[in-house]
Design a protein around this motif. Structure first.
Motif, PDB file in Angstrom:
ATOM      1  N   SER A   1      31.102  35.979  47.088  1.00  0.00           N
ATOM      2  CA  SER A   1      30.753  37.390  46.845  1.00  0.00           C
ATOM      3  C   SER A   1      31.782  38.316  47.479  1.00  0.00           C
ATOM      4  O   SER A   1      32.172  39.332  46.877  1.00  0.00           O
ATOM      5  CB  SER A   1      29.360  37.692  47.405  1.00  0.00           C
ATOM      6  N   ALA A   2      32.220  37.980  48.676  1.00  0.00           N
ATOM      7  CA  ALA A   2      33.232  38.811  49.327  1.00  0.00           C
ATOM      8  C   ALA A   2      34.525  38.841  48.529  1.00  0.00           C
ATOM      9  O   ALA A   2      35.194  39.892  48.438  1.00  0.00           O
ATOM     10  CB  ALA A   2      33.496  38.287  50.739  1.00  0.00           C
ATOM     11  N   ARG A   3      34.892  37.728  47.929  1.00  0.00           N
ATOM     12  CA  ARG A   3      36.111  37.679  47.122  1.00  0.00           C
ATOM     13  C   ARG A   3      35.934  38.412  45.794  1.00  0.00           C
ATOM     14  O   ARG A   3      36.846  39.124  45.345  1.00  0.00           O
ATOM     15  CB  ARG A   3      36.490  36.222  46.863  1.00  0.00           C
ATOM     16  N   LEU A   4      34.773  38.293  45.174  1.00  0.00           N
ATOM     17  CA  LEU A   4      34.547  38.961  43.892  1.00  0.00           C
ATOM     18  C   LEU A   4      34.558  40.474  44.037  1.00  0.00           C
ATOM     19  O   LEU A   4      34.984  41.184  43.122  1.00  0.00           O
ATOM     20  CB  LEU A   4      33.210  38.501  43.302  1.00  0.00           C
ATOM     21  N   ARG A   5      34.099  40.991  45.165  1.00  0.00           N
ATOM     22  CA  ARG A   5      34.091  42.442  45.361  1.00  0.00           C
ATOM     23  C   ARG A   5      35.501  43.003  45.527  1.00  0.00           C
ATOM     24  O   ARG A   5      35.705  44.201  45.359  1.00  0.00           O
ATOM     25  CB  ARG A   5      33.238  42.796  46.582  1.00  0.00           C
ATOM     26  N   GLU A   6      36.461  42.159  45.878  1.00  0.00           N
ATOM     27  CA  GLU A   6      37.834  42.622  46.078  1.00  0.00           C
ATOM     28  C   GLU A   6      38.687  42.531  44.813  1.00  0.00           C
ATOM     29  O   GLU A   6      39.814  43.024  44.803  1.00  0.00           O
ATOM     30  CB  GLU A   6      38.501  41.793  47.182  1.00  0.00           C
ATOM     31  N   LEU A   7      38.176  41.900  43.764  1.00  0.00           N
ATOM     32  CA  LEU A   7      38.978  41.706  42.557  1.00  0.00           C
ATOM     33  C   LEU A   7      39.150  43.012  41.789  1.00  0.00           C
ATOM     34  O   LEU A   7      38.293  43.895  41.810  1.00  0.00           O
ATOM     35  CB  LEU A   7      38.319  40.664  41.649  1.00  0.00           C
ATOM     36  N   ASP A   8      40.273  43.078  41.097  1.00  0.00           N
ATOM     37  CA  ASP A   8      40.560  44.211  40.233  1.00  0.00           C
ATOM     38  C   ASP A   8      39.969  43.923  38.853  1.00  0.00           C
ATOM     39  O   ASP A   8      40.436  43.028  38.140  1.00  0.00           O
ATOM     40  CB  ASP A   8      42.072  44.430  40.133  1.00  0.00           C
ATOM     41  N   LEU A   9      38.944  44.680  38.479  1.00  0.00           N
ATOM     42  CA  LEU A   9      38.259  44.435  37.212  1.00  0.00           C
ATOM     43  C   LEU A   9      39.099  44.819  36.005  1.00  0.00           C
ATOM     44  O   LEU A   9      38.759  44.441  34.879  1.00  0.00           O
ATOM     45  CB  LEU A   9      36.929  45.194  37.177  1.00  0.00           C
ATOM     46  N   SER A  10      40.172  45.561  36.211  1.00  0.00           N
ATOM     47  CA  SER A  10      40.981  45.999  35.071  1.00  0.00           C
ATOM     48  C   SER A  10      41.623  44.811  34.356  1.00  0.00           C
ATOM     49  O   SER A  10      41.838  44.866  33.131  1.00  0.00           O
ATOM     50  CB  SER A  10      42.059  46.972  35.545  1.00  0.00           C
ATOM     51  N   ILE A  11      41.925  43.742  35.091  1.00  0.00           N
ATOM     52  CA  ILE A  11      42.531  42.561  34.449  1.00  0.00           C
ATOM     53  C   ILE A  11      41.535  41.915  33.500  1.00  0.00           C
ATOM     54  O   ILE A  11      41.871  41.561  32.358  1.00  0.00           O
ATOM     55  CB  ILE A  11      43.008  41.567  35.519  1.00  0.00           C
ATOM     56  N   GLU A  12      40.293  41.757  33.946  1.00  0.00           N
ATOM     57  CA  GLU A  12      39.278  41.165  33.083  1.00  0.00           C
ATOM     58  C   GLU A  12      38.961  42.081  31.901  1.00  0.00           C
ATOM     59  O   GLU A  12      38.761  41.606  30.774  1.00  0.00           O
ATOM     60  CB  GLU A  12      38.019  40.877  33.898  1.00  0.00           C
ATOM     61  N   GLU A  13      38.898  43.379  32.156  1.00  0.00           N
ATOM     62  CA  GLU A  13      38.624  44.316  31.064  1.00  0.00           C
ATOM     63  C   GLU A  13      39.749  44.319  30.044  1.00  0.00           C
ATOM     64  O   GLU A  13      39.501  44.419  28.831  1.00  0.00           O
ATOM     65  CB  GLU A  13      38.421  45.710  31.641  1.00  0.00           C
ATOM     66  N   ALA A  14      40.994  44.190  30.502  1.00  0.00           N
ATOM     67  CA  ALA A  14      42.116  44.135  29.567  1.00  0.00           C
ATOM     68  C   ALA A  14      42.045  42.890  28.709  1.00  0.00           C
ATOM     69  O   ALA A  14      42.333  42.921  27.502  1.00  0.00           O
ATOM     70  CB  ALA A  14      43.436  44.175  30.337  1.00  0.00           C
ATOM     71  N   ALA A  15      41.660  41.761  29.295  1.00  0.00           N
ATOM     72  CA  ALA A  15      41.534  40.528  28.524  1.00  0.00           C
ATOM     73  C   ALA A  15      40.430  40.642  27.471  1.00  0.00           C
ATOM     74  O   ALA A  15      40.601  40.188  26.326  1.00  0.00           O
ATOM     75  CB  ALA A  15      41.252  39.355  29.460  1.00  0.00           C
ATOM     76  N   MET A  16      39.301  41.255  27.824  1.00  0.00           N
ATOM     77  CA  MET A  16      38.231  41.422  26.838  1.00  0.00           C
ATOM     78  C   MET A  16      38.610  42.437  25.774  1.00  0.00           C
ATOM     79  O   MET A  16      38.194  42.314  24.608  1.00  0.00           O
ATOM     80  CB  MET A  16      36.942  41.843  27.557  1.00  0.00           C
TER      81      MET A  16
ATOM     82  N   PRO B   1      33.654  36.670  27.021  1.00  0.00           N
ATOM     83  CA  PRO B   1      33.340  36.697  28.461  1.00  0.00           C
ATOM     84  C   PRO B   1      33.470  35.345  29.146  1.00  0.00           C
ATOM     85  O   PRO B   1      33.965  35.260  30.272  1.00  0.00           O
ATOM     86  CB  PRO B   1      31.898  37.216  28.488  1.00  0.00           C
ATOM     87  N   TRP B   2      33.026  34.259  28.470  1.00  0.00           N
ATOM     88  CA  TRP B   2      33.121  32.951  29.114  1.00  0.00           C
ATOM     89  C   TRP B   2      34.571  32.515  29.267  1.00  0.00           C
ATOM     90  O   TRP B   2      34.942  31.868  30.250  1.00  0.00           O
ATOM     91  CB  TRP B   2      32.356  31.913  28.289  1.00  0.00           C
ATOM     92  N   LYS B   3      35.420  32.909  28.322  1.00  0.00           N
ATOM     93  CA  LYS B   3      36.839  32.577  28.428  1.00  0.00           C
ATOM     94  C   LYS B   3      37.505  33.380  29.542  1.00  0.00           C
ATOM     95  O   LYS B   3      38.361  32.863  30.285  1.00  0.00           O
ATOM     96  CB  LYS B   3      37.529  32.849  27.092  1.00  0.00           C
ATOM     97  N   VAL B   4      37.124  34.645  29.692  1.00  0.00           N
ATOM     98  CA  VAL B   4      37.648  35.465  30.786  1.00  0.00           C
ATOM     99  C   VAL B   4      37.216  34.878  32.131  1.00  0.00           C
ATOM    100  O   VAL B   4      37.996  34.840  33.095  1.00  0.00           O
ATOM    101  CB  VAL B   4      37.157  36.918  30.643  1.00  0.00           C
ATOM    102  N   PHE B   5      35.971  34.397  32.172  1.00  0.00           N
ATOM    103  CA  PHE B   5      35.460  33.849  33.429  1.00  0.00           C
ATOM    104  C   PHE B   5      36.229  32.595  33.840  1.00  0.00           C
ATOM    105  O   PHE B   5      36.604  32.445  35.012  1.00  0.00           O
ATOM    106  CB  PHE B   5      33.970  33.530  33.270  1.00  0.00           C
ATOM    107  N   PHE B   6      36.475  31.707  32.904  1.00  0.00           N
ATOM    108  CA  PHE B   6      37.113  30.439  33.246  1.00  0.00           C
ATOM    109  C   PHE B   6      38.632  30.549  33.375  1.00  0.00           C
ATOM    110  O   PHE B   6      39.235  29.831  34.177  1.00  0.00           O
ATOM    111  CB  PHE B   6      36.771  29.373  32.194  1.00  0.00           C
TER     112      PHE B   6
END
Length: 296
Positions: A155-170, A176-181
């Motif tokens: 949880s501590a690591r997930l809160r530090e991630l930049d969501l823009s990378i995942e949003e750009a991929a979507m 979503p499952w491909k972005v997750f893995f």
């Protein structure tokens, strides 16, 4: 001349307090005497004698097997729980779910072990499973206990991630499952490794939970050592502990080495990409025509 500060002194004393007993244990594992507290010279007979001590070696292999299964299951469940707590911000029962996830961190192990024992007994009476307590029940208890630690770390690591990378991929069409893995998992890989190692160590070290939910033929190494210490520490225990320290040290060093190597490769790749982008940008700029001096 550099002064020996108070903080340096406390650091040295702290390291000696932590690692000096381990060093003494390793030294006395080569003791030739049958009495642990009496030095009788150097010998490796206790390491050789481990091959004949089937009961002790069986408990070691049993503990390692349970620890491996616990690390895998705890990382999977803890990661899912951390993902729910950090990415799904609003749902009914979120506060209750967060409290249940972190409850094993603050609950005494005696209470947890007794609760799991009553649960297994009630399930055996209602549905006939588990018919007897053994490796499976110990694995379930350790997974329940270690998943909370993994959830906190991830949880501590997930809160530090930049969501823009995942949003750009979507935005580019990734599911979503491909972005997750392919994106999220690689970015939180260090925390997953840390949670797995922590779960492995906690499972290998646990005595209280295993004492409640174990049965005949499922004695783990801490239970074997605890029962043997009542009659006096045997030299074989020092030898087993030294081998475990060696194995843990080698695994920790390998994880640190490969993590450092991967980080260096990542920084090098980023640097090369930046240099290549700058070179392409410079080449793409239109060249201004050279001016010729006007003739008189």
């Amino acid at each position: 001349m550099k002064r020996f500060s108070f903080s340096t002194l406390m650091l040295v004393l702290g390291l000696l307090f932590i690692y000096l007993p381990m060093l003494i244990l390793v030294i006395y594992s080569f003791n030739a005497s049958k009495l642990v507290t009496v030095w009788g010279g150097w010998s490796i007979k206790w390491y050789v004698g481990l091959l004949d001590n089937t009961q002790l070696m069986g408990s070691v292999l049993r503990s390692l097997e349970i620890a491996c299964y616990t690390a895998i299951a705890a990382v999977a469940l803890g990661t899912l729980a951390a993902f729910v707590l950090t990415r799904i911000t609003h749902f009914k029962g979120r506060t209750l779910f967060g409290g249940l996830v972190t409850a094993p961190l603050v609950m005494p192990e005696v209470i947890t072990g007794l609760s799991l024992l009553l649960l297994f007994v009630a399930m055996a009476q209602m549905i006939g499973w588990p018919q007897e307590r053994g490796l499976v029940t110990i694995w379930i208890a350790h997974t329940t206990f270690c998943s909370a630690y993994v959830a906190v770390v991830v949880s501590a690591r997930l809160r530090e991630l930049d969501l823009s990378i995942e949003e750009a991929a979507m935005d580019l069409g990734a599911r979503p499952w491909k972005v997750f893995f392919l994106i999220t998992i690689p970015m939180i890989a260090p925390s997953l490794a840390a949670g797995g190692m922590m779960s492995f160590a906690l499972s290998l070290d646990d005595l209280v939970l295993a004492s409640f939910v174990s049965g005949p033929g499922s004695t783990t190494l801490p239970m074997e050592v605890f029962s043997a210490v009542r009659l006096g520490v045997k030299p074989e225990i020092n030898a087993v502990a030294s081998l475990i320290l060696l194995a843990v040290s080698l695994v920790t060093f390998m994880v640190w080495y490969f993590s450092r190597k991967a980080e260096a490769n990542r920084k090098r790749a980023i640097q090369e990409a930046m240099e290549q982008t700058a070179s392409e940008t410079w080449q793409a700029q239109p060249k201004q025509p050279q001016r010729t001096p006007a003739t008189a």
